[in-house]
Design a protein around this motif. Structure first.
Motif, PDB file in Angstrom:
ATOM      1  N   ALA A   6       0.815  -1.087   0.037  1.00  0.00           N
ATOM      2  CA  ALA A   6      -0.005   0.091   0.001  1.00  0.00           C
ATOM      3  C   ALA A   6       0.866   1.413   0.066  1.00  0.00           C
ATOM      4  N   ASP A   7       2.025   1.414   0.402  1.00  0.00           N
ATOM      5  CA  ASP A   7       2.882   2.528   0.611  1.00  0.00           C
ATOM      6  C   ASP A   7       4.180   2.405  -0.206  1.00  0.00           C
ATOM      7  N   LYS A   8       4.137   1.612  -1.236  1.00  0.00           N
ATOM      8  CA  LYS A   8       5.448   1.601  -1.829  1.00  0.00           C
ATOM      9  C   LYS A   8       5.736   2.754  -2.933  1.00  0.00           C
ATOM     10  N   ASP A   9       6.989   2.812  -3.355  1.00  0.00           N
ATOM     11  CA  ASP A   9       7.323   3.950  -4.426  1.00  0.00           C
ATOM     12  C   ASP A   9       7.279   3.241  -5.627  1.00  0.00           C
ATOM     13  N   GLY A  10       6.183   3.699  -6.257  1.00  0.00           N
ATOM     14  CA  GLY A  10       5.907   3.028  -7.643  1.00  0.00           C
ATOM     15  C   GLY A  10       7.268   3.359  -8.739  1.00  0.00           C
ATOM     16  N   ILE A  11       7.598   4.674  -8.583  1.00  0.00           N
ATOM     17  CA  ILE A  11       8.682   5.196  -9.417  1.00  0.00           C
ATOM     18  C   ILE A  11       9.938   4.328  -9.183  1.00  0.00           C
ATOM     19  N   LYS A  12      10.182   4.404  -8.055  1.00  0.00           N
ATOM     20  CA  LYS A  12      11.405   3.543  -7.573  1.00  0.00           C
ATOM     21  C   LYS A  12      11.505   2.169  -8.000  1.00  0.00           C
ATOM     22  N   GLY A  13      10.151   1.533  -7.730  1.00  0.00           N
ATOM     23  CA  GLY A  13      10.051   0.082  -8.377  1.00  0.00           C
ATOM     24  C   GLY A  13      10.137   0.048  -9.957  1.00  0.00           C
ATOM     25  N   ARG A  14       9.792   0.988 -10.670  1.00  0.00           N
ATOM     26  CA  ARG A  14       9.808   0.925 -12.037  1.00  0.00           C
ATOM     27  C   ARG A  14      11.334   1.010 -12.423  1.00  0.00           C
ATOM     28  N   LEU A  15      12.001   2.155 -11.839  1.00  0.00           N
ATOM     29  CA  LEU A  15      13.405   2.218 -12.311  1.00  0.00           C
ATOM     30  C   LEU A  15      14.286   0.874 -11.613  1.00  0.00           C
ATOM     31  N   SER A  16      13.934   0.291 -10.721  1.00  0.00           N
ATOM     32  CA  SER A  16      14.730  -0.893 -10.448  1.00  0.00           C
ATOM     33  C   SER A  16      14.709  -2.129 -11.299  1.00  0.00           C
ATOM     34  N   VAL A  17      13.716  -2.056 -12.258  1.00  0.00           N
ATOM     35  CA  VAL A  17      13.609  -3.138 -13.165  1.00  0.00           C
ATOM     36  C   VAL A  17      13.974  -2.715 -14.646  1.00  0.00           C
ATOM     37  N   GLY A  18      14.253  -1.461 -14.863  1.00  0.00           N
ATOM     38  CA  GLY A  18      14.768  -0.791 -16.080  1.00  0.00           C
ATOM     39  C   GLY A  18      13.515  -0.222 -17.001  1.00  0.00           C
ATOM     40  N   LEU A  19      12.059  -0.004 -16.196  1.00  0.00           N
ATOM     41  CA  LEU A  19      11.074   0.709 -16.847  1.00  0.00           C
ATOM     42  C   LEU A  19      10.875   1.876 -16.971  1.00  0.00           C
ATOM     43  N   SER A  20      10.652   2.675 -18.061  1.00  0.00           N
ATOM     44  CA  SER A  20      10.485   3.866 -18.287  1.00  0.00           C
ATOM     45  C   SER A  20       9.423   4.400 -17.253  1.00  0.00           C
ATOM     46  N   THR A  21       9.538   5.688 -16.822  1.00  0.00           N
ATOM     47  CA  THR A  21       8.782   6.331 -15.900  1.00  0.00           C
ATOM     48  C   THR A  21       7.659   7.117 -16.545  1.00  0.00           C
TER      49      THR A  21
END
Length: 367
Positions: A169-184
């Protein structure tokens, strides 16, 4: 507060238990935990890594068809109850919680016979044999799907949701994307078939790669460890589309999920708890190989609320997969509507609800 937790066999029974333990410890730093599982189950590796005390008993599950092995299981259950009573008398818990899997049977049954307060947690819309059996003996039954209520004594049932939902519920989605190489900036769809992967989903995705290369969205595709090398070779032959990221496994799933716009996956209870907590629309491909076909029932529960589309494995092709992704992800109104409906049925405070139930039951027993 001294708590025994038991659950095993699959991650769907273990991870909600760990999420609950973390929530209780967050609320009560003096809480002590003991996890009882089997020596050969996934829990024997996962739980000790979390620095949680672990003990094992020997027990096997019943076979649904007549088998002489069931007689052995009966004797193992009796011994498991005896061993569980010894462990419980030594640890002296205030409450015992079972989160599913056959290991819970002797542990929770033993606790009930010793007069220790007990709760079982049913993650699915259709309960398994162990929880059906234990429902006669426990004090409370925590459920995640309203449909599960009809299988249990009504006076014992409490809707809590799945504690795992609270961990995303409180995770950082931008950080999550960057961690796997996804564009923001581009829409993102996550495709996965569970921790081990699913061959039919992998086959459909591989056949879709050429067409996915021209889409205005990006794909994070989790193959599962055992399928990764074969899938990677197929992708290289096709040309490895730049907008498709292929990985065998990700360890920060809650964080990655927080940055995803659409999920394509099996319909395991933990996955559904996570995506609805975040309000993510989904295309669910339920596994037809599970007991009581419970994954399809789980998936139908979401689709009936407009939060998901159900795509049966027998209907899964590269064409049906891409057409369904396009229909949702490329239509802003459809995507927005499904997000709202997914969020509406999510239970992001599930862990807190469960913690309150634990505290209430302990207090009642101490009066």
């Amino acid at each position: 507060m001294r708590i025994v937790v038991s659950g095993g066999g699959t991650g769907g029974h273990i991870y909600p238990a760990l999420a609950l333990i973390r929530e209780i410890y967050k609320k009560n730093k003096n809480a002590s935990f003991l996890y009882i599982g089997t020596k050969n189950g996934l829990e024997s590796n996962i739980v000790p890594r979390e620095n949680i005390s672990f003990q094992s008993i020997h027990i096997t599950g019943f076979k649904r068809k007549f088998s002489l092995d069931n007689f052995k299981t009966i004797f193992r259950f009796i011994k498991g109850v005896r061993d569980s009573k010894r462990i419980l008398k030594d640890f002296k818990p205030d409450i015992v919680i079972g989160t599913g899997g056959y290991v819970c049977g002797p542990v929770v049954y033993a606790a009930s016979k010793l007069g220790i307060p007990t709760i079982i947690h049913e993650q699915n819309s259709i309960p398994g044999l162990t929880n059906k059996f234990l429902s006669r003996y426990v004090n409370k039954i925590a459920i995640c799907f309203p449909e599960a209520k009809e299988y249990f004594p009504k006076e014992k049932v409490v809707f809590t949701g799945n504690p795992r939902a609270s961990e995303v519920a409180d995770k950082d989605g931008i950080k999550g994307r960057l961690s796997v190489g996804l564009s923001t900036v581009m829409p993102a769809v996550l495709i996965f078939g569970g921790s081990r992967g699913a061959r039919p989903i992998n086959e459909a995705v591989v056949k879709s790669l050429s067409e996915l290369a021209g889409k205005p969205y990006q794909v994070l595709y989790i193959t599962g460890d055992i399928h990764y090398e074969d899938v990677k070779k197929e992708a290289e032959l096709i040309g490895s589309p730049k907008n498709v990221i292929i990985k065998p496994f990700i360890h920060n799933m809650p964080e990655v999920l927080a940055g995803i716009d659409l999920v394509v996956s099996r319909a395991g209870a933990t996955t559904l708890a996570e995506i609805t907590s975040l309000g993510i629309p989904s295309i669910l491909i339920p596994s037809p190989y599970v007991t009581n076909n419970h994954q399809e029932k789980n998936a139908r529960s979401l689709s009936e609320h407009g939060a998901a589309h159900v795509l049966l494995e027998k209907d899964l092709t590269s064409i049906s997969l891409i057409s369904n992704i396009d229909r949702i992800l490329l239509n802003k109104e459809t995507l927005k509507d499904m997000k709202e409906k997914s969020l509406k049925i999510g239970v992001p405070d599930a862990a807190e609800r469960f913690y309150k139930l634990v505290c209430e039951l302990i207090r009642e027993n101490q009066r």
